[in-house]
Design a protein around this motif. Structure first.
Motif, mmCIF file in Angstrom:
data_model
loop_
_atom_site.group_PDB
_atom_site.id
_atom_site.type_symbol
_atom_site.label_atom_id
_atom_site.label_comp_id
_atom_site.label_asym_id
_atom_site.label_seq_id
_atom_site.Cartn_x
_atom_site.Cartn_y
_atom_site.Cartn_z
ATOM 1 N N LYS A 67 15.584 62.660 37.777
ATOM 2 C CA LYS A 67 16.224 62.197 39.017
ATOM 3 C C LYS A 67 17.548 61.501 38.735
ATOM 4 C CE LYS A 67 12.523 59.869 40.182
ATOM 5 N NZ LYS A 67 11.610 60.324 39.120
ATOM 6 N N GLU A 68 17.547 60.679 37.684
ATOM 7 C CA GLU A 68 18.786 59.956 37.391
ATOM 8 C C GLU A 68 19.881 60.894 36.870
ATOM 9 O OE1 GLU A 68 18.440 56.124 35.741
ATOM 10 O OE2 GLU A 68 20.595 55.974 35.362
ATOM 11 N N ILE A 107 20.054 70.973 32.149
ATOM 12 C CA ILE A 107 19.628 72.198 31.499
ATOM 13 C C ILE A 107 18.464 72.793 32.276
ATOM 14 C CG2 ILE A 107 18.702 73.154 29.334
ATOM 15 C CD1 ILE A 107 21.528 72.007 29.077
ATOM 16 N N LYS A 127 11.689 65.293 25.589
ATOM 17 C CA LYS A 127 12.836 64.748 24.866
ATOM 18 C C LYS A 127 12.376 63.776 23.773
ATOM 19 C CE LYS A 127 17.172 62.297 25.742
ATOM 20 N NZ LYS A 127 17.961 61.578 26.749
ATOM 21 N N SER A 185 7.923 60.958 37.515
ATOM 22 C CA SER A 185 8.648 60.234 36.484
ATOM 23 C C SER A 185 9.095 61.178 35.364
ATOM 24 C CB SER A 185 7.744 59.143 35.910
ATOM 25 O OG SER A 185 8.424 58.479 34.897
ATOM 26 N N GLY A 186 10.351 61.055 34.969
ATOM 27 C CA GLY A 186 10.858 61.842 33.854
ATOM 28 C C GLY A 186 11.315 63.242 34.219
ATOM 29 N N ARG A 197 11.298 63.763 30.076
ATOM 30 C CA ARG A 197 11.431 62.619 29.179
ATOM 31 C C ARG A 197 10.445 62.723 28.015
ATOM 32 N NH1 ARG A 197 10.698 58.533 32.404
ATOM 33 N NH2 ARG A 197 12.903 58.159 32.821
HETATM 34 N N1 LIG Z 1 17.324 69.162 33.388
HETATM 35 C C1 LIG Z 1 17.587 68.298 32.414
HETATM 36 N N2 LIG Z 1 18.493 68.603 31.470
HETATM 37 C C2 LIG Z 1 18.767 67.763 30.471
HETATM 38 N N3 LIG Z 1 18.188 66.553 30.319
HETATM 39 C C3 LIG Z 1 17.279 66.188 31.226
HETATM 40 C C4 LIG Z 1 16.935 67.025 32.327
HETATM 41 N N4 LIG Z 1 16.011 66.395 33.064
HETATM 42 C C5 LIG Z 1 15.775 65.223 32.466
HETATM 43 N N5 LIG Z 1 16.539 65.069 31.354
HETATM 44 C C6 LIG Z 1 16.510 63.939 30.423
HETATM 45 O O1 LIG Z 1 15.205 63.386 30.480
HETATM 46 C C7 LIG Z 1 15.229 61.985 30.522
HETATM 47 C C8 LIG Z 1 14.566 61.471 31.770
HETATM 48 O O2 LIG Z 1 15.341 61.777 32.906
HETATM 49 P P1 LIG Z 1 15.628 60.731 34.075
HETATM 50 O O3 LIG Z 1 15.815 59.367 33.532
HETATM 51 O O4 LIG Z 1 16.696 61.284 34.917
HETATM 52 O O5 LIG Z 1 14.223 60.811 34.813
HETATM 53 P P2 LIG Z 1 13.760 60.114 36.162
HETATM 54 O O6 LIG Z 1 13.278 61.203 37.036
HETATM 55 O O7 LIG Z 1 14.820 59.224 36.678
HETATM 56 O O8 LIG Z 1 12.500 59.289 35.653
HETATM 57 P P3 LIG Z 1 11.881 57.892 36.216
HETATM 58 O O9 LIG Z 1 11.239 58.201 37.532
HETATM 59 O O10 LIG Z 1 10.858 57.547 35.183
HETATM 60 O O11 LIG Z 1 13.002 56.936 36.303
HETATM 61 C C9 LIG Z 1 16.684 61.580 30.428
HETATM 62 O O12 LIG Z 1 16.980 61.268 29.107
HETATM 63 C C10 LIG Z 1 17.427 62.817 30.865
HETATM 64 O O13 LIG Z 1 18.662 62.889 30.226
#
Ligand SMILES: Nc1ncnc2c1ncn2[C@@H]1O[C@H](COP(=O)(O)OP(=O)(O)OP(=O)(O)O)[C@@H](O)[C@H]1O
Ligand SMILES: [Mg+2]
Length: 464
Positions: free
Chosen positions: A179-180, A145, A371, A175-176, A368
Motif C-alpha cells: 500500500k505504501e 513490480i 522480501k 499487511s505487506g 514484505r
Molecule cells: N509490487 C511491489 N513491487 C516492489 N516492491 C514491493 C511491491 N509491493 C510491496 N513491495 C515491498 O514490500 C514491502 C512492504 O510494502 P508496503 O510497506 O508498501 O506494505 P503495506 O501494504 O503498506 O504494509 P502494512 O499494511 O504492513 O503497512 C516494502 O518494502 C515494499 O517496497
C-alpha cells in the motif's frame, strides 16, 4: 577542460621535494609542497588535494601523526606514505590506518606517477560504485513490480487517478501487499514526474499515537491553545501543501477525529487548534488500511460518511497468494536489490524447484514476507543457486492447505460416488496445482510423499 589533479607533498628533505614536484608537475599535476609538518594540516585543508604524500620519518608531528589527523578529521583525500627501508614496518601500520599506498625511498619518478594515478583511479571507481549503488537502490524502491492481471489493472487505475490529480485516495490491502509503495508511486506520478520539483510526501501513522497528539500533529496549533502549546505550530496538512499526506492505518482513527478529517476533506480547509481562521489546504490525502472498512462501518467503528468520501477513488491490492505470477518477478527483483546492497556476487538465481516452492507458499505476510526472506538468504547463504533447502520450513510449511478441509464437510450424495475416480481426479488436480512437484502435491493432499508416489503409479499419472 579536465580539472587538474592536485598533490600535496610533505617531506623535510628538500632534495626529494624538488625532484618529486618537478616530476609531478611535468606529469600534469598541480603540486603544493611543505618541508615542515607544523601547519601542514591547515594547508592540506585549504588546498584540498586528491593525494597527500607524507614522509614517515620527520621531526614531530611526523607523517604518521598527520595521517591519523587526516583520518580523524575525515579530510577527503588519499594518503601515500614515503618510507625508507627502516620504516617499512611503519608503512604497513600506515596502510592499516587508512593510507592508500606507500613508496619506499629511493624511488623512481615513473613509479611515483604510477602509484599516484592508481590511487586516484581507485578512489574514482569507488565513488562511482557508491553513486551507482545509491542511484540503483533509489530507483528500485520506487518501482512496482508485477505482471499479474491484478497489478496491471491496479497500475492502470493508478495512472488515471494520478493524471486526474484527485484530492483523496483510499488504498486497502492486507499487511505487506504494497500500500505504501503504491501511495509513493502515485505521489511520484502526480508531482515528481510532472516537474513540480520536490513536493513533500508526509506519512503519518494514525495508530501510533494517542488521539489528542495525532490531532495536534495533523492540524497544528496556536500558542496558548493548551498547556503545552508554547508557540505556534504548523500541522502536517499544512506542511504537506503542494504534495501528499499519507494517513496510514486510517481504520484505527478514533470517531471524533474522523469527523474532523471529514470536514477537512469536504471543505479543503483546516483550522489550527485554537486558531480563528480557516486555511486552504492543497495536499493530496492518501489513506491506507488493512482493515475491511465497510465491515468497520457496519460495526460502528468507522464513520459511513467518511468512508464514502474516501472511497470515491479506491484501490485494493490483492494478497500475493491470489496473484502468484508476481512471485517470480518479485523474487528476482529483491534478489537483485539485496545482492547489490550486500555485495553478494555469489548468488546467481533460483533453481526451478525453489521457484515452485516460492510460488506455492501461502505468504501471509505478502510481499514484505517475500522480501524479508530473500534478504535473509542473501545475507546468510553462500550458494550459487538458491534451492528449496535454503527456504525455511515456516515458509514451505505455509504451502499446506490451511483453510477448512473440504473433505470434512463432504456430503455423500444418495446416488453414491466413484471413490477411485474421485481420488485419481484429486491427485491430478494436486499435481497440476503443484506444477508436478510431488512433495508439494503430497502436502496439498495431506498424505506422505511415498503414498503419493504409490498412487501416481497406480493411476498411471507419471509424466502427465
Ligand atoms: N509490487 C511491489 N513491487 C516492489 N516492491 C514491493 C511491491 N509491493 C510491496 N513491495 C515491498 O514490500 C514491502 C512492504 O510494502 P508496503 O510497506 O508498501 O506494505 P503495506 O501494504 O503498506 O504494509 P502494512 O499494511 O504492513 O503497512 C516494502 O518494502 C515494499 O517496497
Ligand atoms: Mg504500510
Amino acid at each position: 577542460m579536465k580539472e587538474m589533479r592536485k598533490v600535496f607533498l610533505l617531506d623535510d628533505d628538500d632534495l626529494i621535494i624538488s625532484m618529486l614536484s618537478r616530476a609531478l608537475q611535468k606529469a600534469g599535476f598541480e603540486v603544493q609542497t611543505e618541508t615542515e609538518s607544523g601547519g601542514a594540516l591547515q594547508k592540506i585543508r585549504s588546498f584540498s588535494p586528491d593525494v597527500v604524500m607524507l614522509d614517515i620519518k620527520m621531526p614531530k608531528p611526523d607523517g604518521m601523526d598527520i595521517l591519523r589527523e587526516i583520518q580523524d578529521l575525515r579530510i577527503d583525500t588519499q594518503v601515500v606514505m614515503l618510507t625508507s627501508d627502516d620504516t617499512a614496518e611503519t608503512a604497513v601500520k600506515a596502510m592499516k590506518l587508512g593510507a592508500a599506498d606507500y613508496l619506499t625511498k629511493p624511488f623512481h619518478t615513473d613509479e611515483v606517477k604510477i602509484v599516484i594515478n592508481n590511487v586516484i583511479e581507485k578512489e574514482r571507481l569507488k565513488q562511482e560504485v557508491r553513486f551507482l549503488r545509491k542511484a540503483y537502490s533509489d530507483f528500485v524502491e520506487k518501482d512496482i513490480i508485477g505482471s499479474s492481471g491484478a497489478i496491471e489493472s491496479l497500475l492502470e487505475k493508478v495512472d488515471r487517478i494520478a493524471k486526474a490529480r484527485v484530492n483523496n485516495i483510499l488504498i486497502t490491502g492486507e499487511s505487506g501487499t504494497g500500500k505504501e509503495v503504491v501511495a509513493r508511486h502515485i505521489h511520484n506520478l502526480m508531482f515528481e514526474q510532472s516537474g513540480s520539483g520536490h513536493a513533500p510526501f508526509i506519512s503519518v501513522n494514525c495508530a501510533a499515537m494517542p488521539e489528542s497528539l495525532l490531532e495536534s500533529e495533523l492540524f497544528g496549533y496556536i500558542k496558548g491553545s493548551f498547556t503545552d502549546a508554547k508557540s505556534d505550530k504548523k500541522g502536517l496538512f499544512e506542511l504537506a501543501s503542494g504534495g501528499s499526506i499519507l494517513l496510514d492505518e486510517i481504520g484505527e482513527m478514533k470517531m471524533d477525529l474522523q469527523s474532523k478529517l471529514l470536514r477537512v476533506l469536504e471543505d479543503r480547509t483546516i483550522r489550527r487548534i485554537g486558531g480563528k481562521s480557516e486555511m486552504p489546504i492543497d495536499a493530496t490525502v492518501i489513506a491506507t488500511t488493512n482493515k475491511n472498512l465497510s465491515d468497520a462501518v457496519s460495526n460502528g467503528e468507522f464513520r459511513k460518511d467518511l468512508f464514502f468520501r474516501l472511497s470515491t477513488f479506491y484501490l485494493h491490492i490483492v494478497p500475493l497468494r491470489e496473484r502468484r505470477e508476481d512471485i517470480a518477478p518479485l523474487a528476482d527483483h529483491f534478489l537483485k536489490i539485496f545482492t547489490t546492497k550486500y555485495n553478494n556476487r555469489c548468488i546467481k538465481g533460483f533453481t526451478p524447484e525453489a521457484g515452485r516452492v516460492l510460488r506455492s507458499a501461502s505468504w501471509p505476510g505478502n510481499v514484505r514476507e517475500l522480501k524479508n526472506l530473500i534478504e535473509r538468504i542473501v545475507v546468510l547463504e553462500n550458494t550459487e543457486m538458491i534451492g528449496p533447502e535454503h527456504i525455511p520450513g515456516w515458509i514451505t510449511g505455509g504451502t499446506m492447505y490451511n483453510g477448512p478441509k473440504p473433505s470434512n464437510g463432504f456430503q455423500l450424495p444418495d446416488s453414491g460416488i466413484d471413490l477411485e475416480n474421485l481420488e485419481k481426479n484429486l491427485i491430478q488436480q494436486a499435481l497440476k496445482k503443484a506444477e508436478n512437484n510431488k512433495a508439494l502435491a503430497a502436502k496439498l493432499l495431506n498424505i506422505s510423499y511415498d503414498s503419493l508416489r504409490y498412487q501416481v503409479k497406480k493411476f498411471g499419472l507419471e509424466g502427465g
